[in-house]
Design a protein around this motif. Structure first.
Motif, PDB file in Angstrom:
ATOM      1  N   CYS A  13       0.858  -1.189   0.000  1.00  0.00           N
ATOM      2  CA  CYS A  13       0.000   0.000   0.000  1.00  0.00           C
ATOM      3  C   CYS A  13       0.890   1.233   0.000  1.00  0.00           C
ATOM      4  O   CYS A  13       2.047   1.194   0.432  1.00  0.00           O
ATOM      5  CB  CYS A  13      -0.919   0.006   1.214  1.00  0.00           C
ATOM      6  SG  CYS A  13      -0.037   0.076   2.811  1.00  0.00           S
ATOM      7  N   LYS A  14       0.328   2.327  -0.479  1.00  0.00           N
ATOM      8  CA  LYS A  14       1.091   3.573  -0.464  1.00  0.00           C
ATOM      9  C   LYS A  14       0.164   4.737  -0.156  1.00  0.00           C
ATOM     10  O   LYS A  14      -1.055   4.669  -0.378  1.00  0.00           O
ATOM     11  CB  LYS A  14       1.808   3.793  -1.795  1.00  0.00           C
ATOM     12  CG  LYS A  14       0.905   4.019  -2.984  1.00  0.00           C
ATOM     13  CD  LYS A  14       1.742   4.179  -4.252  1.00  0.00           C
ATOM     14  CE  LYS A  14       0.844   4.321  -5.474  1.00  0.00           C
ATOM     15  NZ  LYS A  14       1.627   4.415  -6.726  1.00  0.00           N
ATOM     16  N   CYS A  15       0.756   5.781   0.360  1.00  0.00           N
ATOM     17  CA  CYS A  15       0.040   7.036   0.575  1.00  0.00           C
ATOM     18  C   CYS A  15       0.826   8.135  -0.121  1.00  0.00           C
ATOM     19  O   CYS A  15       2.038   8.280   0.103  1.00  0.00           O
ATOM     20  CB  CYS A  15      -0.101   7.335   2.064  1.00  0.00           C
ATOM     21  SG  CYS A  15      -1.050   8.842   2.410  1.00  0.00           S
ATOM     22  N   SER A  16       0.132   8.871  -0.995  1.00  0.00           N
ATOM     23  CA  SER A  16       0.772   9.938  -1.770  1.00  0.00           C
ATOM     24  C   SER A  16       0.144  11.275  -1.390  1.00  0.00           C
ATOM     25  O   SER A  16      -1.063  11.357  -1.172  1.00  0.00           O
ATOM     26  CB  SER A  16       0.589   9.699  -3.271  1.00  0.00           C
ATOM     27  OG  SER A  16       0.981   8.393  -3.623  1.00  0.00           O
ATOM     28  N   GLU A  27       5.616  10.615  -0.835  1.00  0.00           N
ATOM     29  CA  GLU A  27       4.913   9.340  -0.953  1.00  0.00           C
ATOM     30  C   GLU A  27       5.623   8.307  -0.096  1.00  0.00           C
ATOM     31  O   GLU A  27       6.854   8.297  -0.033  1.00  0.00           O
ATOM     32  CB  GLU A  27       4.871   8.881  -2.414  1.00  0.00           C
ATOM     33  CG  GLU A  27       4.168   7.566  -2.648  1.00  0.00           C
ATOM     34  CD  GLU A  27       4.088   7.228  -4.132  1.00  0.00           C
ATOM     35  OE1 GLU A  27       3.192   7.773  -4.798  1.00  0.00           O
ATOM     36  OE2 GLU A  27       4.934   6.454  -4.617  1.00  0.00           O
ATOM     37  N   GLU A  28       4.849   7.470   0.570  1.00  0.00           N
ATOM     38  CA  GLU A  28       5.404   6.389   1.372  1.00  0.00           C
ATOM     39  C   GLU A  28       4.753   5.075   0.956  1.00  0.00           C
ATOM     40  O   GLU A  28       3.554   5.038   0.634  1.00  0.00           O
ATOM     41  CB  GLU A  28       5.169   6.641   2.867  1.00  0.00           C
ATOM     42  CG  GLU A  28       5.932   7.826   3.426  1.00  0.00           C
ATOM     43  CD  GLU A  28       7.433   7.605   3.472  1.00  0.00           C
ATOM     44  OE1 GLU A  28       7.872   6.439   3.391  1.00  0.00           O
ATOM     45  OE2 GLU A  28       8.174   8.607   3.603  1.00  0.00           O
ATOM     46  N   TYR A  29       5.554   4.017   0.986  1.00  0.00           N
ATOM     47  CA  TYR A  29       5.086   2.696   0.542  1.00  0.00           C
ATOM     48  C   TYR A  29       5.422   1.650   1.589  1.00  0.00           C
ATOM     49  O   TYR A  29       6.485   1.703   2.221  1.00  0.00           O
ATOM     50  CB  TYR A  29       5.745   2.324  -0.789  1.00  0.00           C
ATOM     51  CG  TYR A  29       5.386   0.945  -1.306  1.00  0.00           C
ATOM     52  CD1 TYR A  29       4.182   0.721  -1.969  1.00  0.00           C
ATOM     53  CD2 TYR A  29       6.260  -0.131  -1.137  1.00  0.00           C
ATOM     54  CE1 TYR A  29       3.851  -0.548  -2.450  1.00  0.00           C
ATOM     55  CE2 TYR A  29       5.940  -1.400  -1.611  1.00  0.00           C
ATOM     56  CZ  TYR A  29       4.732  -1.596  -2.264  1.00  0.00           C
ATOM     57  OH  TYR A  29       4.414  -2.845  -2.721  1.00  0.00           O
ATOM     58  N   GLU A  30       4.520   0.708   1.790  1.00  0.00           N
ATOM     59  CA  GLU A  30       4.749  -0.401   2.711  1.00  0.00           C
ATOM     60  C   GLU A  30       4.377  -1.701   2.009  1.00  0.00           C
ATOM     61  O   GLU A  30       3.266  -1.843   1.488  1.00  0.00           O
ATOM     62  CB  GLU A  30       3.891  -0.223   3.965  1.00  0.00           C
ATOM     63  CG  GLU A  30       4.117  -1.262   5.025  1.00  0.00           C
ATOM     64  CD  GLU A  30       5.166  -0.852   6.061  1.00  0.00           C
ATOM     65  OE1 GLU A  30       5.497  -1.702   6.909  1.00  0.00           O
ATOM     66  OE2 GLU A  30       5.647   0.298   6.022  1.00  0.00           O
ATOM     67  N   GLU A  31       5.300  -2.641   1.993  1.00  0.00           N
ATOM     68  CA  GLU A  31       5.034  -3.934   1.367  1.00  0.00           C
ATOM     69  C   GLU A  31       4.506  -4.918   2.409  1.00  0.00           C
ATOM     70  O   GLU A  31       4.851  -4.831   3.589  1.00  0.00           O
ATOM     71  CB  GLU A  31       6.332  -4.468   0.752  1.00  0.00           C
ATOM     72  CG  GLU A  31       6.176  -5.699  -0.111  1.00  0.00           C
ATOM     73  CD  GLU A  31       7.454  -6.060  -0.847  1.00  0.00           C
ATOM     74  OE1 GLU A  31       7.890  -7.215  -0.715  1.00  0.00           O
ATOM     75  OE2 GLU A  31       8.024  -5.181  -1.526  1.00  0.00           O
ATOM     76  N   VAL A  55       2.370   3.856   6.760  1.00  0.00           N
ATOM     77  CA  VAL A  55       2.710   4.862   5.749  1.00  0.00           C
ATOM     78  C   VAL A  55       2.158   6.232   6.124  1.00  0.00           C
ATOM     79  O   VAL A  55       2.794   7.262   5.870  1.00  0.00           O
ATOM     80  CB  VAL A  55       2.239   4.446   4.331  1.00  0.00           C
ATOM     81  CG1 VAL A  55       2.963   3.205   3.859  1.00  0.00           C
ATOM     82  CG2 VAL A  55       0.736   4.245   4.250  1.00  0.00           C
ATOM     83  N   THR A 438      -2.849   7.079  -8.640  1.00  0.00           N
ATOM     84  CA  THR A 438      -2.518   8.038  -7.585  1.00  0.00           C
ATOM     85  C   THR A 438      -3.140   9.385  -7.868  1.00  0.00           C
ATOM     86  O   THR A 438      -3.729  10.029  -6.988  1.00  0.00           O
ATOM     87  CB  THR A 438      -0.988   8.193  -7.474  1.00  0.00           C
ATOM     88  OG1 THR A 438      -0.425   6.933  -7.113  1.00  0.00           O
ATOM     89  CG2 THR A 438      -0.619   9.243  -6.434  1.00  0.00           C
TER      90      THR A 438
END
Length: 496
Positions: A13-16, A27-31, A55, A438
């Protein structure tokens, strides 16, 4: 003013975050892991929620006030909750092998034609309602505690606000939503033994759910309570983020898989029988528009296959020299001459319009003069021939795409975009931001909180068009002759 989008994928998931003048902020991403066995394909909803919190917390270390946050997600997979909102079971992905028997039971009670007519979906075990029925039958001890059923978009909106609502496009992926009345279809739900009260309220794409709850606001580190917005299914996000706001427009998204999403008017006279036969979904979009999906299971995945299986040494050398191997491969693509190869891209089965999981890939036209570079080019051409086949089927059904926007990783290859324009015989417009999903989140968030009057106004701030590719005279004619041969291969191999 800052706007944010949460994009929930199957593997991360990511938050932009952007400001309201169109500038990217961060932007931050977490796998996270999915769990694949022979028996089941699942994802843990609580792990996804922890990833999203992670994130967002990284974002709020730098900025603590965001006006609105929009949530989009992948489709089909569901989250079963008890009366207190606690997750009860694993979430079953669309690739999960379970649910065929339950799908057959549903279609025995409710005719397949009725299901397509009302839901725009060709019945299949991948859809949520079949998984619900399977879980109810095979996990009665869990099902007895189920109070609410969410998909991932409405689950995260619920965790952020305490409000359960799902947008039209994601609800469509359940196979239990009526795309004309815009309500849950009780006939299908009854056939599956599902109580409608378990499901979230259905709302238009981009509908404001409410403000982030005080408790979550404190945990995540916000000063204010951002407006939380129900986004859409990821393919719909690709269309919105590309500026597809009118009929006869579409987006060609080329990532691991390739999907062309085309908008058409609800008033258009279309051949639903032909669409149903080809496996084309019909999805509520915006205003008076529907969209449909044409897709191939391969796209960028085949270029990766070439890199890993046919050209690993060149890739290794490119990486050592600080280069992207695909940029190196692209330089070997002829500017105006077709490869003369015909490659069926069915390395993972055939998507629309054949929907044949048993179909296999094929490379035809090899000679002693064939080089690896020609095979690479032929892969690009084969994927494009397949999507041309889909565009032709859609046009036969009454759905025309006059203009296509290109997004995803494939939009970074000018060589591939030239090939697409020639084979499709259509204008292809590439976007400056390849992550159109996004951008869609940011557009929807901006409109929902009142910063912009509508998506068109917001798009002028956030959507950047890069280059336009036109069919090349002399080249498109060569590709047309090759396509006429290509379209005959599958029928001769597989149709009886």
């Amino acid at each position: 003013m800052y706007l944010a989008g949460i994009d929930i994928g199957t593997t991360g998931c990511k938050c932009s975050v952007y400001d309201d003048e169109g500038n990217f902020f961060m932007e931050e991403y977490e796998e996270y892991r999915i769990h694949i066995t022979k028996e089941e394909h699942t994802i843990d909803a609580e792990v996804v929620w922890e990833g999203i919190k992670s994130v967002i917390k990284k974002i709020t270390r730098q900025i603590r006030t965001i006006e609105a946050i929009c949530v989009t997600s992948f489709g089909e997979a569901s989250v079963l909750l008890d009366k207190d909102g606690i997750v009860l079971d694993k979430s079953y992905l669309f690739t999960d092998p379970n649910g065929q028997e339950e799908c057959d039971e549903i279609t025995t009670t409710v005719d397949k034609d009725y299901i397509y007519e009302h839901t725009g979906i060709v019945p299949g075990k991948m859809y949520s309602v079949c998984k619900w029925s399977w879980q109810k039958k095979h996990k009665p001890e869990i099902w007895g505690k189920v109070k609410y059923i969410c998909l991932f978009e409405d689950y995260i909106v619920y965790k952020l606000t305490g409000i359960r609502q799902i947008d039209y496009s994601l609800a469509t992926r359940t196979m239990a939503f009526d795309i004309y009345s815009l309500k849950w279809n009780t006939k299908i739900l009854d056939a599956a033994g599902i109580d409608e009260s378990m499901l979230s309220k259905v709302v238009p794409t981009g509908e404001k759910a409410g403000n982030m709850s005080s408790q979550i606001k404190e945990e995540l580190g916000f000063v204010n309570q951002p407006v939380i917005v129900s986004g859409c299914h990821d393919q719909i996000a690709a269309a919105i983020g590309s500026g597809v706001f009118h009929e006869h427009q579409g987006v060609d998204g080329t990532g691991t898989v390739e999907c062309i999403t085309v908008a058409f008017s609800k008033d258009d006279k279309i051949d639903k029988t032909l669409l149903q036969k080809g496996g084309f979904a019909i999805v509520p979009y915006m205003k008076d528009l529907f969209v449909t999906y044409a897709f191939s299971y391969t796209g960028g995945a085949l270029l990766k296959w070439y890199r890993d299986k046919l050209s690993p040494m060149e890739a290794k050398t490119a990486y050592e020299n600080g280069q992207n191997p695909y940029d190196v491969y692209n330089r070997g693509v002829s500017g105006k001459a077709p490869s003369e190869l015909l490659i069926l891209p069915y390395f993972a089965g055939a998507g629309t319009p054949y929907m044949d999981n048993g179909a296999k890939g094929l490379i035809a036209g090899l000679t002693m003069d064939t080089t690896k570079e020609k095979i690479y080019q032929g892969i690009m051409e084969g994927c494009s021939y397949e999507m041309k086949l889909n565009l032709n089927q859609l046009q036969k059904a009454g759905i025309k795409a006059d203009k296509l926007f290109a997004t995803g990783g494939g939009a970074n290859s000018k060589e591939w975009l030239h090939i697409k324009a020639d084979i499709y015989d259509k204008e292809i417009i590439s976007l400056g931001a390849t992550e159109s999903g996004t951008v869609a989140c940011i557009l929807l968030a901006g409109v929902a909180c009142g910063r912009f009057r509508n998506l068109e106004e917001a798009s002028k701030v956030f959507i950047t068009y890069r280059d336009t590719y036109f069919p090349r005279k002399g080249v498109k004619e060569k590709y047309k002759k090759l396509f006429d041969q290509y379209r005959m291969i599958y029928p001769r191999l597989y149709e009886k």
